[in-house]
Design an enzyme around this catalytic site. Structure first.
Site, mmCIF file in Angstrom:
data_model
loop_
_atom_site.group_PDB
_atom_site.id
_atom_site.type_symbol
_atom_site.label_atom_id
_atom_site.label_comp_id
_atom_site.label_asym_id
_atom_site.label_seq_id
_atom_site.Cartn_x
_atom_site.Cartn_y
_atom_site.Cartn_z
ATOM 1 C CG ASP A 22 -2.083 0.955 1.101
ATOM 2 O OD1 ASP A 22 -2.342 1.424 -0.027
ATOM 3 O OD2 ASP A 22 -2.722 1.248 2.124
ATOM 4 C CG ASN A 70 -7.843 -1.885 -5.274
ATOM 5 O OD1 ASN A 70 -7.006 -2.743 -4.991
ATOM 6 N ND2 ASN A 70 -8.029 -0.817 -4.494
#
Ligand code: IPE
Ligand code: IPE
Ligand code: MG
Length: 248
Positions: A22, A70
């Site tokens: 991330d 996502n």
């Protein structure tokens, strides 16, 4: 071998390390660049982490590359990520073979764009005989999707009388997950300072050690991976017992 790598105790290695990669977007933004620049630079960290894990002797490395959530990102970013994946797979298969690393993928792969899906399957096939480490990419993956899918399969087995509800146990559930055959991750790493799991391997991390670092994913190097392993080796894994019990 790096200096840090020498501090790792080979007799206490995790067999499976999972990583929530991330912070690509924030890393790029801090440099005044578009988010996709961060994703492109994140590929180097994937390389370093994979190499480090193989060198250390980890058996399974699982990387969260794209979640089912996502898809909610801007279309241009999603497209760029899917294209980057095709390019990276094309370039890196040779290196995976050279290093005896087997590629694997978990997630609802049928929803991926055809090109991405094809290059992924090709990569998996071309590395299928490798033995040193299994590199699993979680793509269009989410833990709730995986558990829902597993529950449907078990229900079908019951509906067709192959099993009865009394037969359901943890081993059966494990076998219905996309990680079937892999040990649970002993260590889960998340970069970028976020303290959450984001729908990743919820069942499998029931007893995992969690390691959070403020480093953004493109800043994550071999040494950062070694630091996580060293930190893990300092933990006492009690599995419900007392500390005293573990010492006798
Ligand atoms: C991780 O970086 C990559 C993916 C989730 C595909 P992000 O793109 O989430 O970066 P941040 O969290 O916005 O900084
Ligand atoms: C988690 O990162 C998914 C991946 C690393 C692929 P996100 O950046 O999507 O997570 P949230 O939405 O901030 O929790
Ligand atoms: Mg993020």
């Amino acid at each position: 071998m790096s200096e840090l790598m020498k501090n790792i105790d080979e007799s206490r290695l995790p067999s499976h390390v999972a990583v929530i990669m991330d912070g690509n977007g924030r890393w790029a933004k801090n440099l005044g660049k578009p988010r996709v620049f961060g994703h492109k630079n994140g590929v180097q960290s994937v390389r370093e982490t994979t190499e480090a894990a193989a060198e250390i002797g980890i058996d399974y490395l699982t990387l969260y590359a794209f979640s089912t959530e996502n898809w909610r990102r801007p279309r241009l970013e999603v497209n760029a990520l899917m294209t980057l994946l095709v390019e990276t797979l094309r370039k890196e298969i040779k290196t995976l073979n050279k290093n005896d690393i087997k590629l694997n993928a978990i997630g609802d792969l049928s929803y991926l764009p055809k090109k991405t899906h094809d290059s992924l399957l090709q990569g998996i096939e071309n590395t299928s005989n490798n033995k040193r480490m299994t590199l699993t990419l979680a793509l269009n993956y989410s833990s709730r999707w995986e558990l829902t899918h597993a529950m449907k399969e078990i229900s079908e087995d019951i509906a067709s009388s192959r099993i009865s509800p009394a037969d359901i146990d943890e081993a059966m559930i494990n076998n219905k997950l996309s990680t079937s055959g892999m040990p649970d991750p002993e260590l889960l790493i998340r970069t970028s300072g976020e303290l959450r799991i984001s729908n990743f391997l919820l069942w499998q991390i029931a007893y995992s050690e969690l390691y959070f670092t403020d480093k953004y994913w493109p800043e994550f190097t071999k040494d950062e991976f070694c630091k996580a392993i060293i930190d893990y080796q300092k933990r006492e894994r009690r599995f419900g017992k007392t500390s005293e019990q573990l010492k006798t």
